[in-house]
Write a protein that holds these residues in place. Structure first.
Motif, PDB file in Angstrom:
ATOM      1  N   TRP A  30     106.396  69.650  26.867  1.00  0.00           N
ATOM      2  CA  TRP A  30     106.636  69.000  25.577  1.00  0.00           C
ATOM      3  C   TRP A  30     108.066  69.265  25.097  1.00  0.00           C
ATOM      4  CZ3 TRP A  30     107.770  70.763  20.616  1.00  0.00           C
ATOM      5  CH2 TRP A  30     107.684  69.804  19.617  1.00  0.00           C
ATOM      6  N   ARG A  90     110.495  67.233  27.079  1.00  0.00           N
ATOM      7  CA  ARG A  90     110.500  65.811  26.694  1.00  0.00           C
ATOM      8  C   ARG A  90     111.177  65.601  25.344  1.00  0.00           C
ATOM      9  NH1 ARG A  90     104.431  64.660  28.502  1.00  0.00           N
ATOM     10  NH2 ARG A  90     104.826  64.323  30.710  1.00  0.00           N
ATOM     11  N   GLN A  91     110.948  66.517  24.407  1.00  0.00           N
ATOM     12  CA  GLN A  91     111.502  66.368  23.064  1.00  0.00           C
ATOM     13  C   GLN A  91     113.015  66.603  23.028  1.00  0.00           C
ATOM     14  OE1 GLN A  91     109.789  65.322  20.273  1.00  0.00           O
ATOM     15  NE2 GLN A  91     108.205  64.939  21.785  1.00  0.00           N
TER      16      GLN A  91
END
Length: 83
Positions: free
Chosen positions: A15, A18-19
């Motif tokens: 996560w 991706r962020q």
């Protein structure tokens, strides 16, 4: 329980990747380089090669391995973005 912790850590890492993408991986790499430099400075400051130097060497090798892994992750990320 360990499996769940590893799964959660992997999910969080994915996560964050991706962020924040490259800045996230670059931050991890910079942190590892700083830690390696600190460990090498500790080794240089030691006057004798006693048993206390072994943990420092092992920690340094671990940080080098983590840095190599991080560079590989960054390369994979850049390759995926290039497609």
């Amino acid at each position: 329980m360990i499996t769940e912790i590893l799964k959660s850590a992997s999910g969080l890492d994915t996560w964050l990747g991706r962020q924040f993408g490259r800045p996230y991986h670059a931050l991890l790499g910079v942190g590892l380089v700083v830690e390696i430099a600190q460990r090498l400075r500790e080794l240089a400051e030691r006057k004798s090669w006693d048993l206390g130097v072994v943990p420092t060497w092992l920690a340094t090798l671990l940080f080098v391995a983590l840095l190599l892994h991080q560079l590989g992750e960054l390369h994979e990320h850049a390759t995926r973005r290039g497609r």
